[in-house]
Write an enzyme that holds these catalytic residues in place. Sequence first.
Site, PDB file in Angstrom:
ATOM      1  N   ARG A 180      17.288 -16.759  -6.466  1.00 33.38           N
ATOM      2  CA  ARG A 180      15.989 -16.295  -6.944  1.00 33.38           C
ATOM      3  C   ARG A 180      14.982 -16.209  -5.795  1.00 33.38           C
ATOM      4  O   ARG A 180      15.126 -16.873  -4.772  1.00 33.38           O
ATOM      5  CB  ARG A 180      15.469 -17.242  -8.032  1.00 33.38           C
ATOM      6  N   LYS A 325      16.175 -16.086 -15.815  1.00 36.18           N
ATOM      7  CA  LYS A 325      15.026 -16.979 -15.683  1.00 36.18           C
ATOM      8  C   LYS A 325      13.716 -16.290 -16.058  1.00 36.18           C
ATOM      9  O   LYS A 325      12.760 -16.948 -16.474  1.00 36.18           O
ATOM     10  CB  LYS A 325      14.958 -17.532 -14.256  1.00 36.18           C
ATOM     11  N   HIS A 344      14.007 -27.058 -20.379  1.00 38.42           N
ATOM     12  CA  HIS A 344      15.040 -26.792 -19.370  1.00 38.42           C
ATOM     13  C   HIS A 344      15.981 -27.983 -19.362  1.00 38.42           C
ATOM     14  O   HIS A 344      15.809 -28.938 -18.611  1.00 38.42           O
ATOM     15  CB  HIS A 344      14.389 -26.599 -17.995  1.00 38.42           C
ATOM     16  N   SER A 362      19.013 -30.227  -9.714  1.00 37.70           N
ATOM     17  CA  SER A 362      20.320 -30.009  -9.106  1.00 37.70           C
ATOM     18  C   SER A 362      20.836 -31.285  -8.440  1.00 37.70           C
ATOM     19  O   SER A 362      20.102 -31.958  -7.713  1.00 37.70           O
ATOM     20  CB  SER A 362      20.218 -28.890  -8.069  1.00 37.70           C
ATOM     21  N   LYS A 366      23.518 -33.366 -14.450  1.00 34.10           N
ATOM     22  CA  LYS A 366      23.167 -32.865 -15.782  1.00 34.10           C
ATOM     23  C   LYS A 366      24.347 -32.155 -16.442  1.00 34.10           C
ATOM     24  O   LYS A 366      24.673 -32.429 -17.604  1.00 34.10           O
ATOM     25  CB  LYS A 366      21.971 -31.913 -15.691  1.00 34.10           C
ATOM     26  N   THR A 367      24.982 -31.264 -15.696  1.00 34.95           N
ATOM     27  CA  THR A 367      26.112 -30.517 -16.260  1.00 34.95           C
ATOM     28  C   THR A 367      27.290 -31.436 -16.540  1.00 34.95           C
ATOM     29  O   THR A 367      27.909 -31.381 -17.608  1.00 34.95           O
ATOM     30  CB  THR A 367      26.545 -29.393 -15.300  1.00 34.95           C
ATOM     31  N   ASP A 381      21.637 -25.294 -20.562  1.00 38.80           N
ATOM     32  CA  ASP A 381      20.496 -25.070 -19.667  1.00 38.80           C
ATOM     33  C   ASP A 381      19.144 -24.856 -20.353  1.00 38.80           C
ATOM     34  O   ASP A 381      18.140 -25.356 -19.875  1.00 38.80           O
ATOM     35  CB  ASP A 381      20.801 -23.862 -18.775  1.00 38.80           C
ATOM     36  N   ARG A 446      28.217 -18.333  -8.357  1.00 35.84           N
ATOM     37  CA  ARG A 446      27.975 -18.591  -9.782  1.00 35.84           C
ATOM     38  C   ARG A 446      28.984 -17.873 -10.662  1.00 35.84           C
ATOM     39  O   ARG A 446      29.576 -16.870 -10.278  1.00 35.84           O
ATOM     40  CB  ARG A 446      26.574 -18.105 -10.166  1.00 35.84           C
TER      41      ARG A 446
END
Length: 662
Positions: A180, A325, A344, A362, A366-367, A381, A446
């Site tokens: 981004r 996003k 989020h 990051s 979390k994942t 997400d 990704r």
Amino acid sequence: MAGNGEFSFGSNGNAANGGGVENGNGGLPKIQTHKNGVCHDGTAPTVKAQTIDELHSMQKKRSNPTTPSKGAEGAFALSEEDRQKQQLQSISASLASLTRETGPKVVKGEPQIKGSSTDAQKVHHHAPNFNNSDSALKFTHVLYNLSPPELYEQAIKYENGSFLSSSGALATLSGAKTGRSPRDKRVVKDETTEDELWWGKGSPNIEMDGHTFMLNRERAVDYLNSLDKVFVNDQFLNWDPEHRIKVRIVSARAYHSLFMHNMCIRPTPEELEDFGTPDFTIYNAGKFPCNRYTHYMTSSTSIDIHLARKEMVILGTQYAGEMKKGLFSLMHYLMPKRQILSLHSGCNMGKEGDVALFFGLSGTGKTTLSTDHNRLLIGDDEHCWSDNGVSNIEGGCYAKCIDLSREKEPDIWNAIKFGTVVENVVFDEYTREIDYTDKSVTENTRAAYPIEYIPNAKIPCVGPHPKNVILLACDAFGVLPPVSKLNLAQTMYHFISGYTALVAGTEEGVKEPRATFSACFGAAFIMMHPTRYAAMLAEKMQKHGATGWLVNTGWSGGSYGSGNRIKLPYTRKIIDAIHSGSFLNASFSKTEVFGLEIPNEIEGIPAEILEPKNSWKDKEAYNETLLKLGGLFKKNFEVFASYKIGKDNKLTEEILAAGPIF
């Protein structure tokens, strides 16, 4: 052979006029071969094809950009022709340009398909209109809601850098931008947004005026209109049908269309039939740069949002994550206005219906922690928390691929198959096997895939009100406890702070942690002041009896370089205990400075690591590091301290009091 070029077996099985078995129930069907080369069975209806090419064209059933009528029983049921006309008019309106009163004359299907030029020829019978540009005289072919196989064909045939990988996923490149561009994101500041949005220091919202937006919009729309074909997706956001948002994405690349097909919620044929006018439209002209000399522009890239017009324009970047996003930013604006909290976060649900939210930047896990084979995945997400419960905003997952392995992340590994988009990966030229360790293009490789590719995904992606709100921090300073129970004010404070710590690069052989703060664990996407989201979070937690937790997945026994990373099995035991509710009956002690409540014991976890000070050999170094981190928290929070909620400012004072005290 007969002189007319036809050849057939007679009833006797001999050529032409021979005798044989009658073509009855026990006989063979009559076969005829004609000079055009199409063979058909005499017992079935004749194929309506005169050539092999026509037969192949019949094999490819017409794509279903519209949907069949629900039935002719209604007196006002639209014919297929009228339905297509309405849909094309809607898309034409989306592509309307300032240089034309209406949008382009759009048609469906491939530009190469014969028969689509009939109406185009009619244009030349009219006298030219010198007020219009040449693009007003051309057709733009609209490839509407194509299926993944169709998009594969488009990408591989026409887009450089798109290939079929050995797993079946579409491997593609996003161009020069592999991530981004937050500094190039702009939001139109007008009479409404001036008061509603968060502007100024610390805010991700960089202003632009409406006129400049229209200049960029016109640049994007004219570019899209200049193409032979554009891809249009009509899809949904938010699995809660009561608060669903209709979005239209107009893009120049098949890769972008497939990406959004995966990431948004895919309409059923019936839903698409009644889609109508979208609530929000994205114009992705990412191949085409903005004019960097235009006011408010600082580069050739610009991502612009106009909330009043309900539009977003992308110029100068082909990174697909900008669309994802950008829509998340939209939801951060629309949902709070409906008293719905946009989050989020990851989200999963236990077999008993207990829902947990996972927040984390990051590297915090979390994942990994929200992916639990014993629990159902609601989403990875983006979520909404309304009076109906929690719902996923998206229809897919956008997973990091760097160093991906089947052993560590089997669900993600297995989800990378046909229909999945993998971005900027490197693969073997011959076998097309992806090397997930290769960072040649970018470290931000990704994969985008539909959420149903995850075996334990909950479809539809909705659940009851959360019971636990888990804030994850990878504390490389090593002074936060592995788990802390938070009161509401502390939950708001740490939610607004959005803390984790990264390990800085080596300088003269010394590595030191670096604190990172991201408001609401997603500062780049929020639209309103963080305190507003935090207040809504606390209100919903209080109303529905949710408990807040701060879980440190970072270091213990010292900072990075001297201590050790908390073992993942320990963290999993902590998360399991939170899910089971066993902590609610535990005894707690309070820490210094941050005032966090920590459980005195957890089965299967060494007692000395629960209180960080006990795990440090150098107690003086611990105290210094603790005060240092507390000071970093205070400094970061200065930008939020002046924001007032309500007339008496009581809530802001409560949040400030929940921070470190020393």
